[in-house]
Design a protein around this motif. Sequence first.
Motif, short mmCIF file in Angstrom:
data_model
loop_
_atom_site.label_atom_id
_atom_site.label_comp_id
_atom_site.label_asym_id
_atom_site.label_seq_id
_atom_site.Cartn_x
_atom_site.Cartn_y
_atom_site.Cartn_z
N TRP A 1 -6.67 50.52 18.07
CA TRP A 1 -6.88 49.53 19.12
C TRP A 1 -8.02 49.92 20.04
N ASP B 1 1.79 56.23 15.01
CA ASP B 1 1.54 56.13 16.44
C ASP B 1 0.07 56.35 16.77
N LEU C 1 -2.56 50.77 25.43
CA LEU C 1 -3.17 51.97 26.00
C LEU C 1 -4.53 52.25 25.35
N GLY C 2 -4.61 52.07 24.04
CA GLY C 2 -5.90 52.22 23.36
C GLY C 2 -6.92 51.22 23.87
N HIS D 1 -2.04 53.23 15.95
CA HIS D 1 -2.00 52.12 16.90
C HIS D 1 -2.87 52.42 18.12
N PHE D 2 -2.88 53.64 18.58
CA PHE D 2 -3.70 53.99 19.73
C PHE D 2 -5.19 53.99 19.38
N LEU E 1 1.23 51.55 22.72
CA LEU E 1 0.12 52.40 22.28
C LEU E 1 -1.15 51.58 22.06
#
Length: 200
Positions: free
Chosen positions: A115, A108, A182-183, A111-112, A179
Amino acid sequence: MAADGEAHGSRVGAGWWAPAAVLALTVVQLGVGTFASSLQQFEGKAFGARLVAYPVMMLVVPAAWWLAHRGRDVRVLWGAFALVMAPFLIDVTGNTLDLYDSVVWWDDANHFVNWALLCAGLGLLLLQGIRVRWARVLLVTGLGAVLAIGWELGEWYTFIRHGTELDTAYQDTLGDEALGTLGALVAGLALRRPRGADGG
């Protein structure tokens, strides 16, 4: 004329080592994962395919930038290239150290953070002519969302559809896309203000 050539060379030359180091460290680990595929952290992770795909994807943005700016006296944003390449190094390093299986939150966080790094690098390259703040944020966030969808499609095709994670893939994919987006939003907010201007 010589002075112009020297100026152009100095603008292009500085900082090349950062993306080069990221690329080299990634390729070395990919090679280890490909030829030591029997180790648990590499098993079933398609490292042979990644050994080809990752370097290509890492070089797409620099190659496209070079083609778009070929023959022009512009400063090369080596830091932006390094940011674009960094997520691939982080992903491969996570596999090498077996963090995906040993640390619950690693996937997790990847991915945040990845990105945010990827979209920050792309934003530095793409936003130079855009002055409106909300447009800058929207462009970076939207691009990140599209890339997150594309990445998840690639993961599904490469190893999820015939793997052992199919039962949980839907929930995991939605979480990863959220995620990643959001990143990208964080990157867009960080780049919302144009350099040397209020941005409007």
